[in-house]
Design a protein around this motif. Structure first.
Motif, PDB file in Angstrom:
ATOM      1  N   GLU A 140     -41.152  27.890  -7.012  1.00  0.00           N
ATOM      2  CA  GLU A 140     -40.057  27.989  -7.970  1.00  0.00           C
ATOM      3  C   GLU A 140     -38.838  28.618  -7.310  1.00  0.00           C
ATOM      4  O   GLU A 140     -37.716  28.162  -7.480  1.00  0.00           O
ATOM      5  CB  GLU A 140     -40.533  28.847  -9.148  1.00  0.00           C
ATOM      6  CG  GLU A 140     -39.780  28.625 -10.417  1.00  0.00           C
ATOM      7  CD  GLU A 140     -40.347  29.488 -11.515  1.00  0.00           C
ATOM      8  OE1 GLU A 140     -41.527  29.322 -11.839  1.00  0.00           O
ATOM      9  OE2 GLU A 140     -39.617  30.344 -12.019  1.00  0.00           O
ATOM     10  N   ALA A 141     -39.088  29.663  -6.509  1.00  0.00           N
ATOM     11  CA  ALA A 141     -37.994  30.338  -5.829  1.00  0.00           C
ATOM     12  C   ALA A 141     -37.302  29.384  -4.858  1.00  0.00           C
ATOM     13  O   ALA A 141     -36.075  29.358  -4.767  1.00  0.00           O
ATOM     14  CB  ALA A 141     -38.521  31.558  -5.084  1.00  0.00           C
ATOM     15  N   TYR A 142     -38.092  28.591  -4.161  1.00  0.00           N
ATOM     16  CA  TYR A 142     -37.518  27.644  -3.216  1.00  0.00           C
ATOM     17  C   TYR A 142     -36.683  26.604  -3.950  1.00  0.00           C
ATOM     18  O   TYR A 142     -35.602  26.223  -3.517  1.00  0.00           O
ATOM     19  CB  TYR A 142     -38.633  26.972  -2.422  1.00  0.00           C
ATOM     20  CG  TYR A 142     -38.119  26.335  -1.174  1.00  0.00           C
ATOM     21  CD1 TYR A 142     -38.130  27.027   0.026  1.00  0.00           C
ATOM     22  CD2 TYR A 142     -37.565  25.068  -1.198  1.00  0.00           C
ATOM     23  CE1 TYR A 142     -37.623  26.466   1.166  1.00  0.00           C
ATOM     24  CE2 TYR A 142     -37.052  24.500  -0.062  1.00  0.00           C
ATOM     25  CZ  TYR A 142     -37.075  25.197   1.124  1.00  0.00           C
ATOM     26  OH  TYR A 142     -36.553  24.645   2.246  1.00  0.00           O
ATOM     27  N   LEU A 143     -37.224  26.190  -5.082  1.00  0.00           N
ATOM     28  CA  LEU A 143     -36.540  25.180  -5.883  1.00  0.00           C
ATOM     29  C   LEU A 143     -35.170  25.678  -6.332  1.00  0.00           C
ATOM     30  O   LEU A 143     -34.189  24.937  -6.349  1.00  0.00           O
ATOM     31  CB  LEU A 143     -37.406  24.858  -7.100  1.00  0.00           C
ATOM     32  CG  LEU A 143     -37.053  23.595  -7.867  1.00  0.00           C
ATOM     33  CD1 LEU A 143     -37.225  22.398  -6.978  1.00  0.00           C
ATOM     34  CD2 LEU A 143     -37.947  23.469  -9.075  1.00  0.00           C
ATOM     35  N   LEU A 144     -35.110  26.960  -6.677  1.00  0.00           N
ATOM     36  CA  LEU A 144     -33.846  27.555  -7.109  1.00  0.00           C
ATOM     37  C   LEU A 144     -32.776  27.351  -6.049  1.00  0.00           C
ATOM     38  O   LEU A 144     -31.640  27.010  -6.349  1.00  0.00           O
ATOM     39  CB  LEU A 144     -34.028  29.062  -7.320  1.00  0.00           C
ATOM     40  CG  LEU A 144     -34.641  29.485  -8.625  1.00  0.00           C
ATOM     41  CD1 LEU A 144     -34.786  30.990  -8.644  1.00  0.00           C
ATOM     42  CD2 LEU A 144     -33.762  29.030  -9.766  1.00  0.00           C
ATOM     43  N   GLU A 145     -33.165  27.570  -4.803  1.00  0.00           N
ATOM     44  CA  GLU A 145     -32.221  27.449  -3.710  1.00  0.00           C
ATOM     45  C   GLU A 145     -31.684  26.021  -3.636  1.00  0.00           C
ATOM     46  O   GLU A 145     -30.474  25.799  -3.528  1.00  0.00           O
ATOM     47  CB  GLU A 145     -32.935  27.826  -2.411  1.00  0.00           C
ATOM     48  CG  GLU A 145     -32.007  28.007  -1.242  1.00  0.00           C
ATOM     49  CD  GLU A 145     -32.800  28.119   0.047  1.00  0.00           C
ATOM     50  OE1 GLU A 145     -33.855  28.776   0.035  1.00  0.00           O
ATOM     51  OE2 GLU A 145     -32.358  27.534   1.044  1.00  0.00           O
ATOM     52  N   ILE A 146     -32.598  25.070  -3.757  1.00  0.00           N
ATOM     53  CA  ILE A 146     -32.169  23.676  -3.662  1.00  0.00           C
ATOM     54  C   ILE A 146     -31.300  23.289  -4.847  1.00  0.00           C
ATOM     55  O   ILE A 146     -30.293  22.614  -4.702  1.00  0.00           O
ATOM     56  CB  ILE A 146     -33.399  22.754  -3.574  1.00  0.00           C
ATOM     57  CG1 ILE A 146     -34.107  23.032  -2.257  1.00  0.00           C
ATOM     58  CG2 ILE A 146     -33.009  21.299  -3.689  1.00  0.00           C
ATOM     59  CD1 ILE A 146     -35.140  22.036  -1.888  1.00  0.00           C
ATOM     60  N   LEU A 147     -31.671  23.782  -6.029  1.00  0.00           N
ATOM     61  CA  LEU A 147     -30.921  23.408  -7.225  1.00  0.00           C
ATOM     62  C   LEU A 147     -29.516  23.998  -7.216  1.00  0.00           C
ATOM     63  O   LEU A 147     -28.626  23.479  -7.868  1.00  0.00           O
ATOM     64  CB  LEU A 147     -31.660  23.864  -8.482  1.00  0.00           C
ATOM     65  CG  LEU A 147     -32.945  23.108  -8.805  1.00  0.00           C
ATOM     66  CD1 LEU A 147     -33.512  23.572 -10.111  1.00  0.00           C
ATOM     67  CD2 LEU A 147     -32.697  21.617  -8.841  1.00  0.00           C
ATOM     68  N   SER A 148     -29.314  25.129  -6.531  1.00  0.00           N
ATOM     69  CA  SER A 148     -27.966  25.685  -6.547  1.00  0.00           C
ATOM     70  C   SER A 148     -27.138  25.164  -5.378  1.00  0.00           C
ATOM     71  O   SER A 148     -25.942  24.955  -5.514  1.00  0.00           O
ATOM     72  CB  SER A 148     -28.015  27.208  -6.555  1.00  0.00           C
ATOM     73  OG  SER A 148     -28.868  27.662  -5.547  1.00  0.00           O
ATOM     74  N   GLU A 149     -27.768  24.938  -4.217  1.00  0.00           N
ATOM     75  CA  GLU A 149     -26.992  24.533  -3.041  1.00  0.00           C
ATOM     76  C   GLU A 149     -26.986  23.017  -2.836  1.00  0.00           C
ATOM     77  O   GLU A 149     -26.074  22.473  -2.237  1.00  0.00           O
ATOM     78  CB  GLU A 149     -27.585  25.178  -1.784  1.00  0.00           C
ATOM     79  CG  GLU A 149     -27.705  26.692  -1.856  1.00  0.00           C
ATOM     80  CD  GLU A 149     -26.357  27.368  -1.836  1.00  0.00           C
ATOM     81  OE1 GLU A 149     -25.454  26.839  -1.177  1.00  0.00           O
ATOM     82  OE2 GLU A 149     -26.196  28.406  -2.501  1.00  0.00           O
ATOM     83  N   PHE A 150     -28.023  22.363  -3.294  1.00  0.00           N
ATOM     84  CA  PHE A 150     -28.226  20.949  -3.004  1.00  0.00           C
ATOM     85  C   PHE A 150     -28.137  20.675  -1.514  1.00  0.00           C
ATOM     86  O   PHE A 150     -27.449  19.769  -1.072  1.00  0.00           O
ATOM     87  CB  PHE A 150     -27.261  20.065  -3.798  1.00  0.00           C
ATOM     88  CG  PHE A 150     -27.658  19.948  -5.228  1.00  0.00           C
ATOM     89  CD1 PHE A 150     -28.737  19.171  -5.607  1.00  0.00           C
ATOM     90  CD2 PHE A 150     -26.982  20.658  -6.214  1.00  0.00           C
ATOM     91  CE1 PHE A 150     -29.123  19.085  -6.924  1.00  0.00           C
ATOM     92  CE2 PHE A 150     -27.380  20.577  -7.530  1.00  0.00           C
ATOM     93  CZ  PHE A 150     -28.451  19.790  -7.883  1.00  0.00           C
ATOM     94  N   GLN A 151     -28.776  21.499  -0.726  1.00  0.00           N
ATOM     95  CA  GLN A 151     -28.899  21.211   0.697  1.00  0.00           C
ATOM     96  C   GLN A 151     -30.244  21.707   1.215  1.00  0.00           C
ATOM     97  O   GLN A 151     -30.820  22.631   0.657  1.00  0.00           O
ATOM     98  CB  GLN A 151     -27.743  21.831   1.478  1.00  0.00           C
ATOM     99  CG  GLN A 151     -27.685  23.339   1.400  1.00  0.00           C
ATOM    100  CD  GLN A 151     -26.524  23.868   2.225  1.00  0.00           C
ATOM    101  OE1 GLN A 151     -25.499  23.210   2.351  1.00  0.00           O
ATOM    102  NE2 GLN A 151     -26.691  25.045   2.781  1.00  0.00           N
TER     103      GLN A 151
END
Lengths: 291, 393
Positions: A140-151
């Motif tokens: 979930e934490a990793y997903l957060l990063e992707i969802l905010s940065e999209f990279q």
């Protein structure tokens, strides 16, 4: 596009969305924020993404979450077997080390998993992250990063930035509490069981040749059944299966044959205790109540 | 007449009103940051914000984050934006309980006198223990206690600090080898291909070292259900301190109280300030030290929260003495339902510490076959001693 036109477009694709849901989808599209859908199993959360992809005429990329899902399954993985073969072949051909390294860490050897795939599309796809509550907190934490940065950063290749921003839909049915951070990043819509009118509408949309009487009986019966003390309440998919079963058996009226009706309950009640809880007498009483 | 709230003339405009609405929501327990205000204003530009229905739906999707909040939101929205054109809502006075005809008093029924059951001459409403002949034995009271007991009198912050340490140790004792994810480890059972590749580059593609990976241990999650009925009052202090400590030590733990109803107190206990957490708890624990409906409460738990939060990685810890006001037949059923979800069930009974205690209370007798562990616990020290038992679960 306003939210009402979106609602109509979805209805054309066979999905009857409530006002709240259509509005949440509309905002999610126009603000470019992920949308979190919660609700009991079988209320059509996953279907929303499919229909939205159809409405937008774009690809649907789905990531099914499960316990133990990790970055290698969700983002990318190197094709190790091919890399090993390539290294061997290269030494036979006398290729230089630098060239080999550049080659085995190139797109050719990269296995794209859903999250990476979603940000590398030419046309923004719909990314469905299904049952996010089944994945671990770390993911979930990793997903957060992707969802905010999209990279996505791949150490061997560098950072890959999204060519287009996918429209992200997350679904959850409450296996565990989601973190506040994730909830805050997302817009939210709760998908309840449909009310009588909506459900009638859904049934007619799916099976246009059903008779009005049977349609009203089926929906009425399922609605009453949901009010019973059951372990697993029948969802919309179950209701549609039930209708299909009745139509396939040529039943024109629920009150016709109690034995057939009782047999078709297999499509609605999916546990042993639930079957025991609704014997023939109760079924008949419920049909009477629904009519 | 329009229902839409009339705002004061000196009001600063839509942005300020939305900010005011945010404050209103925060006061009502929704956790919202500054970021949400921005998103909300942004969202309103994408819809027809003049239409109250559209605005309500738009704000709902932005401001809510879970099913409970979504259910609460419409009411909150109406109370702020649609209060019937009034500038300010008035607080309606609650009805005062009727006084007995035999008693003539010029005194206003004050706080305590008005919040109890029954009336001045018969505090129990005529059918409780006050009216009956006492038999002098320990029984579960049937009367729902309406007094709001201040839990801060019962629990001290020092207790919580100590309980926190114990809860940490208990959490560490609960280990489970169930993870499906694999991590690099020297003594693993599978080859870690990624590492093999990486390291073989140094040796020209020949994999010399074979790094391994394995399944890491996973902690179990504790879900505690605490009985705060009358018969448990003496022990409540320890148990509540333990729960508060548990919540602060383990972010995944879950806690519930029950007396005649089941209340989820996880959110309240998570408050950073230990004393404020107890204050919030006091508000939730209406009915504290009244009767207890164990079977009912456990059944409610199994049917609602249990479905969402209990799985094979959960240890359900029940803190109760097993004295049930109602028929205890349901307890066994409720435990079976819980057990089906694959969890472990521990029952901590303070009475078990007594000399010559036998689980004769019907409730306890029915529950015993379904328990993984049945222990005494009435001090923090005894809770700490559970560590070794939990490690063996």
């Amino acid at each position: 596009m306003t939210w009402t036109t979106l609602q109509t477009a979805m209805a054309d694709q066979g999905y009857i969305a409530s006002g709240d849901l259509a509005m949440a989808l509309h905002l999610s599209l126009s603000l470019g924020r992920p949308l979190l859908l919660e609700g009991a199993a079988g209320v059509g959360k996953t279907e929303v993404a499919r229909v939205l992809a159809a409405v937008q005429d774009t690809q649907l990329i789905r990531l099914q979450c499960y316990e133990g899902l990790d970055a290698a399954q969700a983002i990318y993985e190197w094709n190790y077997q091919r890399q090993l073969l390539a290294i061997r072949a290269a030494s036979e051909d006398g290729e230089t080390g630098k060239a080999v390294e550049a080659r085995i860490f190139s797109d050719e050897f990269l296995l794209e998993r859903p999250l990476l795939k979603a940000i590398r599309q030419d046309k923004a796809p719909v990314l469905l992250i299904d049952e996010i509550d089944r994945a671990d907190e770390e993911f979930e934490a990793y997903l957060l990063e992707i969802l905010s940065e999209f990279q996505v950063t791949i150490p061997e290749m560098g950072t890959i930035t999204a060519t287009t921003r996918p429209m992200v839909i997350l679904t959850a049915n409450g296996t565990r509490d989601l973190s506040d951070a994730l909830r805050r990043r997302c817009l939210y819509a709760h998908v309840p069981y449909p009310d009588l009118e909506t459900e009638l509408c859904i049934l007619v949309t799916r099976y246009p040749d059903i008779t009005d009487r049977l349609c009203a009986q089926i929906v009425g019966f399922v609605q009453v059944l949901r009010k019973q003390e059951l372990e697993k309440k029948p969802g919309i998919a179950e209701m549609l299966d039930f209708a299909a079963a009745l139509m396939g058996l040529g039943v024109a009226d629920l009150t016709d044959d109690p034995a057939v009706l009782q047999a078709t309950l297999t499509t609605l009640l999916k546990t042993h205790t639930d079957r025991d809880a609704i014997p023939t007498e109760i079924t008949q009483r419920l049909v009477g109540k629904a009519a | 007449m329009t229902l839409v709230t009339k705002f004061a003339a000196r009001d600063l405009g839509p942005a300020a009103r939305v900010a005011g609405f945010m404050t209103h929501l925060r006061d009502n327990g929704l956790r919202l940051g500054v970021g949400e205000t921005g998103i909300a204003l942004d969202a309103l530009t994408h819809v027809n914000a003049i239409n109250p229905q559209d605005a309500r739906r738009a704000l709902k999707s932005v401001f809510t984050g879970c099913a409970e909040e979504a259910a609460q939101f419409d009411g909150l929205f109406n109370s702020f934006w649609m209060n019937g054109g009034r500038v300010k809502t008035r607080v309606t006075a609650t009805a005062t309980p009727s006084q007995s005809q035999n008693v003539h008093s010029s005194r206003e029924a004050s706080e305590e006198a008005s919040s109890g059951t029954g009336d001045i001459s018969a505090p129990d409403g005529g059918d409780g223990e006050v009216e009956s002949d006492g038999e002098g034995k320990l029984i579960a009271t049937e009367v729902t206690n309406l007094f709001k007991k201040d839990l801060r009198d019962l629990v001290r912050p020092e207790d919580i600090a100590e309980a926190e340490k114990i809860a940490l140790r208990l959490g560490a004792a609960l280990r489970d080898r169930r993870s499906r994810r694999r991590k690099a480890a020297r003594k693993g059972d599978q080859i870690h291909f990624r590492k093999v590749m990486r390291q073989s580059l140094a040796t020209g593609g020949e994999p010399f070292a074979l790094p391994k990976r394995h399944r890491p241990d996973r902690t179990l999650r504790i879900t505690a259900i605490c009985d705060v009925s009358g018969s448990m009052t003496v022990y409540s202090r320890i148990f509540l301190a333990f729960l508060a400590g548990l919540m602060r030590a383990d972010t995944r733990a879950d806690a519930y109280l029950f007396h005649t109803r089941l209340v989820r107190i996880t959110e309240a206990l998570r408050d950073k300030d230990a004393l404020r957490a107890l204050a919030r708890l006091s508000l939730l624990a209406e009915g504290f030290a009244g009767g207890s409906k164990i079977a009912d409460s456990l059944n409610t738990f199994a049917g609602t929260y249990g479905r969402r939060f209990v799985d094979n990685r959960t240890v359900v810890m029940i803190l109760s003495d097993g004295y049930d006001t109602e028929s205890p037949d349901g307890i066994s059923d409720a435990l079976v339902r819980l057990k089906k979800r694959g969890c472990k069930i521990i029952w901590l009974n303070p009475l078990k510490g007594w000399d010559g205690y036998a689980p004769t209370a019907q409730a306890m007798a029915g529950a015993l076959p379904h328990l993984d562990l049945f222990r005494a616990a009435n001090t923090l020290g005894e809770l700490a001693a559970l560590e070794t038992d939990l490690a063996r679960l």
